[in-house]
Design a protein around this motif. Structure first.
Motif, PDB file in Angstrom:
ATOM      1  N   THR A  19       0.512  -9.094  -3.483  1.00  0.00           N
ATOM      2  CA  THR A  19       1.224  -9.298  -1.904  1.00  0.00           C
ATOM      3  C   THR A  19       2.351  -9.317  -2.408  1.00  0.00           C
ATOM      4  O   THR A  19       3.107 -10.188  -2.907  1.00  0.00           O
ATOM      5  N   ASP A  20       3.495  -8.987  -1.401  1.00  0.00           N
ATOM      6  CA  ASP A  20       4.343  -9.223  -1.475  1.00  0.00           C
ATOM      7  C   ASP A  20       5.354  -9.293   0.757  1.00  0.00           C
ATOM      8  O   ASP A  20       4.633  -7.985   0.932  1.00  0.00           O
ATOM      9  N   GLU A  21       5.199  -9.978   0.892  1.00  0.00           N
ATOM     10  CA  GLU A  21       5.722 -10.068   2.131  1.00  0.00           C
ATOM     11  C   GLU A  21       7.362 -10.098   2.959  1.00  0.00           C
ATOM     12  O   GLU A  21       7.431  -9.615   3.686  1.00  0.00           O
ATOM     13  N   PHE A  22       8.352  -9.513   1.988  1.00  0.00           N
ATOM     14  CA  PHE A  22       8.809  -9.101   1.599  1.00  0.00           C
ATOM     15  C   PHE A  22      10.047 -10.096   2.691  1.00  0.00           C
ATOM     16  O   PHE A  22      10.512 -10.433   3.289  1.00  0.00           O
TER      17      PHE A  22
ATOM     18  N   LEU B 108      16.871  -5.982   2.193  1.00  0.00           N
ATOM     19  CA  LEU B 108      15.970  -6.769   3.066  1.00  0.00           C
ATOM     20  C   LEU B 108      16.627  -8.351   3.818  1.00  0.00           C
ATOM     21  O   LEU B 108      17.343  -8.412   3.306  1.00  0.00           O
ATOM     22  N   SER B 109      15.738  -7.536   5.304  1.00  0.00           N
ATOM     23  CA  SER B 109      16.213  -8.350   5.625  1.00  0.00           C
ATOM     24  C   SER B 109      15.411  -8.278   7.268  1.00  0.00           C
ATOM     25  O   SER B 109      14.099  -7.577   7.327  1.00  0.00           O
ATOM     26  N   ASP B 110      14.740  -9.814   8.323  1.00  0.00           N
ATOM     27  CA  ASP B 110      14.305 -10.433   9.459  1.00  0.00           C
ATOM     28  C   ASP B 110      12.883  -9.940   8.605  1.00  0.00           C
ATOM     29  O   ASP B 110      11.795 -10.037   9.337  1.00  0.00           O
TER      30      ASP B 110
ATOM     31  N   ASP C  50       6.544  -4.205   6.410  1.00  0.00           N
ATOM     32  CA  ASP C  50       6.834  -5.487   6.569  1.00  0.00           C
ATOM     33  C   ASP C  50       5.825  -6.299   5.919  1.00  0.00           C
ATOM     34  O   ASP C  50       6.140  -6.581   5.060  1.00  0.00           O
ATOM     35  N   TYR C  51       4.811  -5.968   5.530  1.00  0.00           N
ATOM     36  CA  TYR C  51       3.819  -6.342   3.867  1.00  0.00           C
ATOM     37  C   TYR C  51       3.404  -5.464   2.602  1.00  0.00           C
ATOM     38  O   TYR C  51       2.630  -4.149   3.225  1.00  0.00           O
ATOM     39  N   VAL C  52       3.217  -5.854   1.342  1.00  0.00           N
ATOM     40  CA  VAL C  52       2.010  -4.518   0.585  1.00  0.00           C
ATOM     41  C   VAL C  52       1.434  -5.808   0.073  1.00  0.00           C
ATOM     42  O   VAL C  52       0.882  -6.448  -0.760  1.00  0.00           O
TER      43      VAL C  52
END
Length: 284
Positions: free
Chosen positions: A46-49, A88-90, A274-276
């Protein structure tokens, strides 16, 4: 229950389920949410950034032929991928395409820069394994797409061997055809011949909102999803990959398929992720 009543109830439940999945996809959910595709799944990536910079333990910023940037010459794309076009932002990963001249491959001038990320590795990192690869599982990526002639966002898988096949394209959308979700599978058959197959699904305008692009890859089928709803499947088991593959996400500009941007194409163009999330079946 009368047959017609049963059919009406089943249709209502199907519509309600699809509507619920679409709403959840657009709202995003939290990082512990289960996948939109039902089943007993175990999260493996997972990566939610949510950070301030790209996690380089999970991602690199070019194809394996990285040379202070990269592109895909085989499809005559017009962009040169650069780290500066990844932000990456928000809580979102932003892959940003801009019209600007930059010197790339063998001194060639590219008219656009853009961003890409992969969980693979470049030639300088051999013999280390890819940052993340897997064999069979479920991928869900929540994203918002840019539009415009010549804009070409994509989510896909390539083999960890660094060969060009098999290739599973989870999502491709041409910026001037935002109501058409393109899904493709490229493979080598038993005779050694390269084959390609695919499907285009008609949708709502995918640039107007967030959507979850999904892929379920199992030994007997590859299934494509949009917001948890199946859009296409490939089930010739003999051709389905049985090797580790890694993830790629990129925003291409131009090329043989989309053509060049025109005067109506708006820049900068941003592909937002948004995510992976990746799952595998829980052991029996």
């Amino acid at each position: 229950m009368h047959k017609s009543s049963f059919v009406s109830l089943l249709l209502a439940l199907t519509i309600a389920t699809a509507g619920s999945s679409t709403a959840r996809a657009q709202e995003g959910g939290d990082k512990d949410s289960p996948p939109l595709v039902p089943g007993k799944w175990l999260r493996i990536f997972t990566d939610e950034f949510d950070g301030q910079a790209l996690d380089t333990n999970l991602w690199t910023n070019c194809y394996w032929w990285n040379d202070n940037g990269c592109t895909n010459l085989s499809s005559n794309e017009l962009e040169w991928y650069m780290p500066a076009n990844i932000k990456l932002s928000d809580g979102h990963l932003r892959l940003i395409a801009r019209p600007e001249n930059v010197t790339g491959y063998k001194g060639r001038t590219f008219k656009y820069t853009s961003g890409m990320v992969t969980t693979g590795r470049d030639y300088r990192e051999l013999p280390r394994p890819p940052r993340f690869s897997f064999q069979f599982g479920l991928v869900e990526i929540r994203a918002k797409l840019p539009g415009g002639k010549g804009i070409w966002p994509a989510l896909w898988l390539l083999p960890s061997t660094r060969k060009s096949r098999p290739e599973i394209d989870i999502m491709e959308v041409l910026g001037d055809a935002p109501k058409q979700l393109e899904m493709h599978f490229h493979y080598t058959d038993a005779t050694g011949k390269g084959r390609s197959t695919g499907q285009a699904a008609q949708t709502t305008d995918l640039t107007k909102d967030w959507h979850v692009y999904g892929l379920r890859w199992e030994p007997d089928a590859i299934v494509w999803y949009l917001d948890g709803v199946e859009k296409w499947r490939y089930s010739a088991a003999a051709n389905i990959p049985r090797e580790d593959m890694y993830l790629l996400m990129n925003l291409a500009v131009g090329g043989n398929w989309p053509g060049a941007p025109d005067e109506k194409t708006r820049f900068p163009a941003e592909f937002l992720i948004d995510y992976v999330r990746v799952w595998q079946r829980e052991p029996s």
